[in-house]
Design a protein around this motif. Structure first.
Motif, PDB file in Angstrom:
ATOM      1  N   TRP A  59       0.849  -1.187   0.000  1.00 36.31           N
ATOM      2  CA  TRP A  59       0.000   0.000   0.000  1.00 36.31           C
ATOM      3  C   TRP A  59       0.887   1.241   0.000  1.00 36.31           C
ATOM      4  O   TRP A  59       2.035   1.202   0.410  1.00 36.31           O
ATOM      5  CB  TRP A  59      -0.930   0.005   1.215  1.00 36.31           C
ATOM      6  CG  TRP A  59      -0.219  -0.125   2.536  1.00 36.31           C
ATOM      7  CD1 TRP A  59       0.205  -1.288   3.119  1.00 36.31           C
ATOM      8  CD2 TRP A  59       0.171   0.938   3.419  1.00 36.31           C
ATOM      9  NE1 TRP A  59       0.836  -1.023   4.318  1.00 36.31           N
ATOM     10  CE2 TRP A  59       0.828   0.340   4.526  1.00 36.31           C
ATOM     11  CE3 TRP A  59       0.037   2.322   3.394  1.00 36.31           C
ATOM     12  CZ2 TRP A  59       1.327   1.082   5.586  1.00 36.31           C
ATOM     13  CZ3 TRP A  59       0.546   3.068   4.459  1.00 36.31           C
ATOM     14  CH2 TRP A  59       1.170   2.443   5.534  1.00 36.31           C
ATOM     15  N   GLU A  82      -5.058   3.581  -6.704  1.00 40.04           N
ATOM     16  CA  GLU A  82      -6.101   2.630  -7.069  1.00 40.04           C
ATOM     17  C   GLU A  82      -7.255   2.711  -6.073  1.00 40.04           C
ATOM     18  O   GLU A  82      -7.205   3.437  -5.077  1.00 40.04           O
ATOM     19  CB  GLU A  82      -5.520   1.209  -7.087  1.00 40.04           C
ATOM     20  CG  GLU A  82      -4.523   0.970  -8.208  1.00 40.04           C
ATOM     21  CD  GLU A  82      -4.105  -0.484  -8.287  1.00 40.04           C
ATOM     22  OE1 GLU A  82      -4.481  -1.264  -7.390  1.00 40.04           O
ATOM     23  OE2 GLU A  82      -3.391  -0.838  -9.242  1.00 40.04           O
ATOM     24  N   GLN A  83      -8.277   1.916  -6.319  1.00 44.91           N
ATOM     25  CA  GLN A  83      -9.439   1.886  -5.451  1.00 44.91           C
ATOM     26  C   GLN A  83      -9.045   1.348  -4.074  1.00 44.91           C
ATOM     27  O   GLN A  83      -8.183   0.487  -3.940  1.00 44.91           O
ATOM     28  CB  GLN A  83     -10.522   1.006  -6.064  1.00 44.91           C
ATOM     29  CG  GLN A  83     -11.835   1.001  -5.297  1.00 44.91           C
ATOM     30  CD  GLN A  83     -12.891   0.157  -5.994  1.00 44.91           C
ATOM     31  OE1 GLN A  83     -12.658  -0.359  -7.087  1.00 44.91           O
ATOM     32  NE2 GLN A  83     -14.038   0.008  -5.369  1.00 44.91           N
ATOM     33  N   VAL A  85      -8.845  -0.543  -0.468  1.00 43.39           N
ATOM     34  CA  VAL A  85      -9.206  -1.794   0.195  1.00 43.39           C
ATOM     35  C   VAL A  85      -9.383  -1.461   1.670  1.00 43.39           C
ATOM     36  O   VAL A  85      -8.752  -0.544   2.197  1.00 43.39           O
ATOM     37  CB  VAL A  85      -8.131  -2.883  -0.008  1.00 43.39           C
ATOM     38  CG1 VAL A  85      -8.045  -3.276  -1.454  1.00 43.39           C
ATOM     39  CG2 VAL A  85      -6.763  -2.410   0.476  1.00 43.39           C
ATOM     40  N   SER A 119     -11.113  -6.935   4.916  1.00 45.42           N
ATOM     41  CA  SER A 119     -11.666  -7.484   3.679  1.00 45.42           C
ATOM     42  C   SER A 119     -10.644  -8.416   3.034  1.00 45.42           C
ATOM     43  O   SER A 119      -9.440  -8.339   3.311  1.00 45.42           O
ATOM     44  CB  SER A 119     -12.016  -6.353   2.706  1.00 45.42           C
ATOM     45  OG  SER A 119     -10.828  -5.681   2.289  1.00 45.42           O
ATOM     46  N   ASP A 120     -11.125  -9.300   2.172  1.00 42.47           N
ATOM     47  CA  ASP A 120     -10.216 -10.210   1.460  1.00 42.47           C
ATOM     48  C   ASP A 120      -9.213  -9.425   0.611  1.00 42.47           C
ATOM     49  O   ASP A 120      -8.050  -9.825   0.481  1.00 42.47           O
ATOM     50  CB  ASP A 120     -11.022 -11.160   0.571  1.00 42.47           C
ATOM     51  CG  ASP A 120     -11.868 -12.129   1.377  1.00 42.47           C
ATOM     52  OD1 ASP A 120     -11.539 -12.352   2.568  1.00 42.47           O
ATOM     53  OD2 ASP A 120     -12.840 -12.674   0.824  1.00 42.47           O
ATOM     54  N   GLU A 121      -9.662  -8.311   0.040  1.00 44.56           N
ATOM     55  CA  GLU A 121      -8.762  -7.496  -0.772  1.00 44.56           C
ATOM     56  C   GLU A 121      -7.654  -6.882   0.076  1.00 44.56           C
ATOM     57  O   GLU A 121      -6.509  -6.750  -0.371  1.00 44.56           O
ATOM     58  CB  GLU A 121      -9.549  -6.387  -1.481  1.00 44.56           C
ATOM     59  CG  GLU A 121     -10.528  -6.875  -2.536  1.00 44.56           C
ATOM     60  CD  GLU A 121     -11.820  -7.405  -1.907  1.00 44.56           C
ATOM     61  OE1 GLU A 121     -12.017  -7.202  -0.683  1.00 44.56           O
ATOM     62  OE2 GLU A 121     -12.625  -8.025  -2.642  1.00 44.56           O
ATOM     63  N   PHE A 122      -7.995  -6.491   1.293  1.00 46.08           N
ATOM     64  CA  PHE A 122      -6.990  -5.927   2.197  1.00 46.08           C
ATOM     65  C   PHE A 122      -5.940  -6.974   2.544  1.00 46.08           C
ATOM     66  O   PHE A 122      -4.731  -6.697   2.552  1.00 46.08           O
ATOM     67  CB  PHE A 122      -7.669  -5.424   3.480  1.00 46.08           C
ATOM     68  CG  PHE A 122      -6.791  -4.575   4.359  1.00 46.08           C
ATOM     69  CD1 PHE A 122      -6.876  -3.194   4.312  1.00 46.08           C
ATOM     70  CD2 PHE A 122      -5.874  -5.152   5.228  1.00 46.08           C
ATOM     71  CE1 PHE A 122      -6.067  -2.397   5.117  1.00 46.08           C
ATOM     72  CE2 PHE A 122      -5.060  -4.372   6.033  1.00 46.08           C
ATOM     73  CZ  PHE A 122      -5.163  -2.986   5.976  1.00 46.08           C
ATOM     74  N   LYS A 124      -5.124  -9.646   0.792  1.00 43.40           N
ATOM     75  CA  LYS A 124      -4.318  -9.933  -0.402  1.00 43.40           C
ATOM     76  C   LYS A 124      -3.333  -8.818  -0.676  1.00 43.40           C
ATOM     77  O   LYS A 124      -2.172  -9.054  -0.994  1.00 43.40           O
ATOM     78  CB  LYS A 124      -5.247 -10.147  -1.593  1.00 43.40           C
ATOM     79  CG  LYS A 124      -4.521 -10.504  -2.880  1.00 43.40           C
ATOM     80  CD  LYS A 124      -5.502 -10.726  -4.020  1.00 43.40           C
ATOM     81  CE  LYS A 124      -4.752 -11.074  -5.311  1.00 43.40           C
ATOM     82  NZ  LYS A 124      -5.704 -11.276  -6.438  1.00 43.40           N
ATOM     83  N   MET A 125      -3.788  -7.568  -0.572  1.00 40.49           N
ATOM     84  CA  MET A 125      -2.922  -6.423  -0.821  1.00 40.49           C
ATOM     85  C   MET A 125      -1.733  -6.404   0.133  1.00 40.49           C
ATOM     86  O   MET A 125      -0.607  -6.078  -0.257  1.00 40.49           O
ATOM     87  CB  MET A 125      -3.738  -5.131  -0.674  1.00 40.49           C
ATOM     88  CG  MET A 125      -2.946  -3.843  -0.822  1.00 40.49           C
ATOM     89  SD  MET A 125      -2.203  -3.265   0.749  1.00 40.49           S
ATOM     90  CE  MET A 125      -3.623  -3.085   1.795  1.00 40.49           C
ATOM     91  N   TYR A 211      -4.580   2.388   0.094  1.00 38.54           N
ATOM     92  CA  TYR A 211      -4.553   2.669  -1.347  1.00 38.54           C
ATOM     93  C   TYR A 211      -3.210   2.256  -1.931  1.00 38.54           C
ATOM     94  O   TYR A 211      -2.152   2.605  -1.385  1.00 38.54           O
ATOM     95  CB  TYR A 211      -4.779   4.166  -1.606  1.00 38.54           C
ATOM     96  CG  TYR A 211      -6.079   4.703  -1.068  1.00 38.54           C
ATOM     97  CD1 TYR A 211      -7.208   4.788  -1.868  1.00 38.54           C
ATOM     98  CD2 TYR A 211      -6.174   5.120   0.263  1.00 38.54           C
ATOM     99  CE1 TYR A 211      -8.405   5.285  -1.367  1.00 38.54           C
ATOM    100  CE2 TYR A 211      -7.356   5.614   0.771  1.00 38.54           C
ATOM    101  CZ  TYR A 211      -8.477   5.698  -0.037  1.00 38.54           C
ATOM    102  OH  TYR A 211      -9.669   6.184   0.456  1.00 38.54           O
ATOM    103  N   ARG A 212      -3.262   1.547  -3.042  1.00 36.68           N
ATOM    104  CA  ARG A 212      -2.057   1.183  -3.787  1.00 36.68           C
ATOM    105  C   ARG A 212      -1.777   2.219  -4.862  1.00 36.68           C
ATOM    106  O   ARG A 212      -2.673   2.904  -5.328  1.00 36.68           O
ATOM    107  CB  ARG A 212      -2.214  -0.180  -4.443  1.00 36.68           C
ATOM    108  CG  ARG A 212      -2.288  -1.342  -3.486  1.00 36.68           C
ATOM    109  CD  ARG A 212      -2.500  -2.637  -4.239  1.00 36.68           C
ATOM    110  NE  ARG A 212      -1.480  -2.839  -5.270  1.00 36.68           N
ATOM    111  CZ  ARG A 212      -1.501  -3.846  -6.140  1.00 36.68           C
ATOM    112  NH1 ARG A 212      -2.492  -4.715  -6.113  1.00 36.68           N
ATOM    113  NH2 ARG A 212      -0.534  -3.985  -7.029  1.00 36.68           N
TER     114      ARG A 212
END
Length: 984
Positions: A59, A82-83, A85, A119-122, A124-125, A211-212
């Motif tokens: 991030w 990016e969007q 997480v 979240s799963d996205e967090f 993974k990120m 944010y990435r």
């Protein structure tokens, strides 16, 4: 040139497909080698960046919103980001205990453990990895990161029960630590619950948006970009920047990369050209047939060119594809095992491979043109003069010699010169590698970083005044009031009254914040061991929170010469007052200390802790304390333990004080909030033994009165002029006498403790007070340990530099002692608490142990590629360490060493590879040339083993010119020769 001739040429090439395949294989290896080097140099920087992202999350900025669920519009709509997480924290809990009723308020925000969801996205990120178990699936399950699990102190295994805010949860997963690794990681949820349970327990919600950076962003100054985003968003405190990833400049040595590429390309072109020339020679007979069929010189050159283009094209495409595929597979395995993603094939790799292909074709054409068309039929009419008779005993050597002479003296000389030159290059490169690495090891044997753990609560080093320095002086280790010697429990030493033993602060000095209670937990140590590029970790013990006392010490050690109570003081010219470094005494540190001590040290005394060295620095006025002298007995005082009778909360409470107060609170919890409202005094009354009561009361009577009976005799009053006062004193006399007699009856065993503590003559309050005075005396005035200062050494810049790998920060008074001295101090302080609270053992969280709080870390050469210094410093800073890095001054030497090793290594490797390839090609060509003669020998009765020995005789003689590779070369030659003879 007619098409039939071209067709015939390619039919001939197909008929000789085995030979063509061998040529293609050799050329393909060259292209694989070059492509592999290009892949290595092109992905090194990406690998370093990926490693950083693995440790600190992928991030760029993180926004925390505790007021509502909305994102910041500026950050959300920024074109570089990016969007988001998301993660959410819903509650904070305290370390060591999750009982909210008894939580210690003094624990700072960075020590709290956050409960929430991700979240799963967090996940993974952030490359958040589950070490054991799984994420929570039921509302009674939690997953905890390793650092938070250690802080909770309630369980370590899957299936353990954790109690959080009076609710029991089953530990279903243990996550690799991130709360003490990421920037502002303490604000992330370290305890993960289900979304449903998070809604149930939510009482202090914070929404976290990470944010990435978009993939196309490639900047050199990411910090400025972050500052711009933070400024435009208007956020000050609730934004974090991933400095561990984006402030790091990766190592990327263009000079080495260029050298490797040029060297490999040159060697590859030479190998390709040589192989093509040898191949073209083998086609001499075909060229003769083609010319006999009517082909001109130009036509044969074009046919040769077409064959070479086909061979080179197939070789280049196959070799590059294999290298790219192998690189992809290797990197996929590496990415899978390391949990990172970094591999990418840049377009410049294809460009450089095409350049090599074009150059190889051009050089091959030039070599063909220079060699010209063959003017005579393949073969030789040259005769060999035989000077020896062929006999059975010399059949093999003579035959082999005659075969070798057919090659011609010029060819044999050139082959041997080539072998010798390759051998010399390899040996010189080997010597260069050993020399370069030896110089590196010699000059980089010291630590690259010294890291010591600090308390994030603002504390200052202190001694104690009032009773200690206004009423008491120290002589020969004895403590005296203005009138008499201080004995625990005496009225003259009324340390309990009004809390007169208050902290005495030094103004204008740097806050001391490092104590042995701030020891590193196993999670921190294990995380360090997993960081690539670390060669060695040594552990140390450093503190600045323990105060010292000595005979006749000067207490006016402040900026203006006058002590005063303050919370810090001036920020100018700040330094520590007291510092201690405790080491395992070995010959190296002993020699250094003994040199500065003028040879006055004794190794065994220093190791046992009975002898130490103190380095004395000038105060802020440039003056030295003349009361610190050689031979003085230095007392190491106890850490401040808090007040077990009062749960005091103060700005200067450190982790140990907080832990002690929590322990005192837990210990007497069964006595509090009951009908009788019992407290710590009641705890003492219930647990004190008969022997302890007699000890403290007798000690009190003996040190207070010349005769114990003066306890009541002092109340005698014979003046009757005031009848009322006379009667009062008479009653008081009788009361004190009866009370004294009650105690004497108890001492003789005639009455019980309950009778002693109950009724009008109760000794309960007196015993409680005397016990507390005794505790206060030993905890505040009796040293935890003492040592003889063999030599007081004035601190200089030279000493600071020479001992910088031992002592992170010097103070005005810095002791270097042994770990045995420190162990004694810790044991004594533990015993003070145990003895005065009637315990055999203390809980682990309040027990002082000899656990390291200082890491001295030495890196290896891998550190230049693995971003080791950045990872170590960023991680330890987040984990609560102050870091002093010396890696930068070694990086230049490390870089030069790597340059030398890579230059020498690649050169030697290339020389060996080319030598082996050329040697095997020569062996194959010679065997083909000898085929007719060997066939003749076989037909006239020579056995296959004899033929093998004839061929190997030449191989042995030629391999002597590169004797280092002789065993390997002969082994390969033997395989080739045997296969050739068997198929002949």
């Amino acid at each position: 040139m007619n098409s039939e001739l071209i067709a015939l040429t390619f039919k001939g090439l197909r008929r000789r497909w085995k030979e063509a395949v061998r040529v293609i294989a050799v050329v393909m290896i060259s292209f694989m080698f070059v492509t592999g080097v290009l892949l290595y140099s092109g992905n090194m920087k990406k690998w370093q960046t990926a490693i950083n992202k693995q440790h600190f999350g992928n991030w760029f900025v993180m926004f925390y919103n505790s007021t509502n669920k909305s994102e910041n519009d500026v950050i959300k709509n920024h074109p570089y980001l990016e969007q988001a997480v998301t993660a959410v924290t819903v509650r904070s809990i305290e370390p060591l205990s999750v009982d909210s009723d008894n939580a210690i308020e003094a624990i700072s925000a960075t020590d709290k453990i956050m409960v929430g969801t991700m979240s799963d996205e967090f996940i993974k990120m952030g490359s958040i990895i589950m070490e054991q178990g799984h994420m929570p699936e039921a509302d009674n399950e939690v997953a905890v990161d390793q650092n938070s699990l250690i802080q909770l102190g309630q369980g370590t295994d899957i299936g353990d029960i954790l109690t959080i805010n009076d609710t029991d949860y089953t530990l279903c997963g243990i996550i690799k630590s991130y709360t003490n690794v990421w920037q502002n990681g303490y604000r992330l949820p370290g305890v993960i619950v289900t979304d449903t349970q998070a809604d149930v327990i939510a009482d202090e919600i914070t929404y976290i948006y990470a944010y990435r950076l978009r993939d196309f962003i490639s900047e050199t100054d990411y910090n400025t970009m972050y500052q711009s985003i933070a400024s435009e968003s208007g956020i000050r405190n609730n934004i974090a920047y991933n400095s561990g990833v984006y402030d790091y400049q990766s190592w990327d040595n263009e000079r080495v990369n260029r050298y490797m590429y040029m060297l490999i390309m040159i060697i590859g072109i030479v190998a390709v050209t040589y192989q093509i020339i040898i191949y073209n020679r083998s086609r001499n007979n075909v060229r003769f047939i083609q010319k006999s069929l009517g082909a001109s010189n130009v036509q044969t050159i074009i046919i040769t060119f077409l064959e070479n283009v086909v061979i080179l094209g197939i070789s280049a495409i196959a070799g590059s594809c294999i290298a790219l595929g192998a690189g992809k597979v290797i990197c996929l395995v590496l990415e899978h095992t390391k949990g990172v993603t970094f591999f990418r094939i840049d377009k410049d790799i294809y460009i450089k491979v095409i350049i090599m292909l074009v150059i190889s074709v051009v050089v091959s054409i030039i070599s063909i043109l220079l060699s010209g068309c063959h003017k005579k039929k393949y073969g030789s009419n040259r005769t060999i003069k035989v000077t020896s008779n062929l006999m059975k005993k010399n059949f093999i050597t003579s035959t082999a010699t005659r075969l070798m002479r057919t090659d011609g003296i010029i060819v044999n000389i050139l082959v041997r010169v080539f072998s010798f030159v390759m051998a010399v290059i390899t040996v010189l490169c080997g010597i260069g590698i050993v020399t370069s690495y030896g110089n590196y090891k010699e000059q980089c044997s010291t630590s690259d970083s010294v890291n010591y753990m600090v308390d994030n609560v603002s504390t200052v080093p202190c001694i104690y005044y009032d009773s200690l320095h206004k009423l008491i002086k120290i002589e020969n280790g004895m403590r005296y009031t203005e009138d008499s010697r201080v004995i625990p429990g005496c009225n003259e030493f009324n340390i309990a009254d009004g809390h007169s033993a208050r902290p005495y602060y030094f103004s204008g000095v740097k806050s001391g914040r490092s104590g042995l209670y701030n020891s590193a937990n196993d999670d921190i140590i294990n995380n360090l061991k997993r960081i690539e590029g670390i060669d060695n970790i040594s552990y140390g013990y450093y503190e600045t929170t323990r105060s010292f006392t000595w005979d006749n010490m000067n207490i006016n050690i402040t900026v203006n010469g006058e002590g005063r109570e303050t919370e810090g003081g001036s920020s100018e010219n700040r330094k520590y007052v007291f510092a201690g470094e405790y080491v395992d005494i070995d010959k190296e540190i002993f020699d250094i200390l003994n040199e500065y001590a003028g040879g006055k040290l004794d190794f065994n005394a220093l190791k046992e802790g009975t002898q130490s060295v103190v380095f004395l620095d000038a105060d802020n006025n440039g003056e030295y304390d003349d009361t610190m002298k050689d031979g003085v007995t230095l007392n190491l005082n106890n850490y401040y333990m808090g007040n077990p009778f009062y749960n005091i909360k103060s700005f200067y409470m450190d982790k140990y004080t907080v832990a002690c107060n929590k322990f005192f609170t837990d210990l007497i919890s069964e006595y509090r909030y009951t009908i009788d409202s019992k407290d710590m005094y009641e705890y003492i009354s219930d647990n004190i033994s008969r022997e302890q009561i007699i000890e403290i009361v007798d000690e009190y009577l003996q040190c207070t009165y010349d005769d114990p009976r003066d306890y009541y005799e002092k109340e005698l009053y014979e003046d009757t002029s005031d009848p009322e006062y006379y009667e009062y004193r008479k009653e008081l006399y009788e009361y004190m006498k009866a009370k004294y007699n009650l105690y004497m009856s108890y001492k003789r065993g005639e009455v019980s403790k309950e009778e002693l503590f109950d009724g009008d003559l109760s000794w309960k309050a007196a015993v409680q007070g005397l016990w507390y005075r005794k505790y206060a005396y030993y905890s505040l005035l009796e040293p935890a340990a003492s040592t003889n200062v063999a030599r007081v050494i004035m601190l200089t810049d030279e000493i600071k530099d020479r001992l910088k790998y031992y002592v992170p920060e010097f103070g005005q008074y810095t002791i270097i002692g042994s770990t045995q001295l420190l162990q004694k101090a810790l044991d004594n302080q533990n015993n003070v608490i145990k003895k005065y609270l009637f315990l055999d053992e203390l809980p682990d969280y309040v027990t002082l142990k000899l656990r390291p709080n200082q890491f001295n870390i030495r890196y290896n050469l891998k550190s230049s590629f693995a971003a080791t210094d950045n990872v170590v410093c960023s991680y330890l800073k987040t984990a609560g360490f102050d870091t002093i890095s010396y890696s930068e001054e070694k990086n230049l030497l490390r870089q030069r060493t790597i340059e030398s090793l890579m230059s020498y290594g690649v050169t030697a490797f290339a020389a060996i590879i080319i030598y082996m390839i050329v040697s095997m090609i020569i062996v194959k060509n010679r065997l083909e040339k000898y085929r007719s003669r060997l066939k003749l020998l076989s037909d006239t009765g020579a056995e296959k083993e004899q033929l093998v020995k004839i061929c190997m005789y030449e191989c042995i003689r030629e391999s002597l010119w590169f004797i280092v590779l002789m065993p390997l070369e002969l082994l390969i030659c033997l395989v080739i020769v045997r296969r050739f003879v068997n198929r002949m």
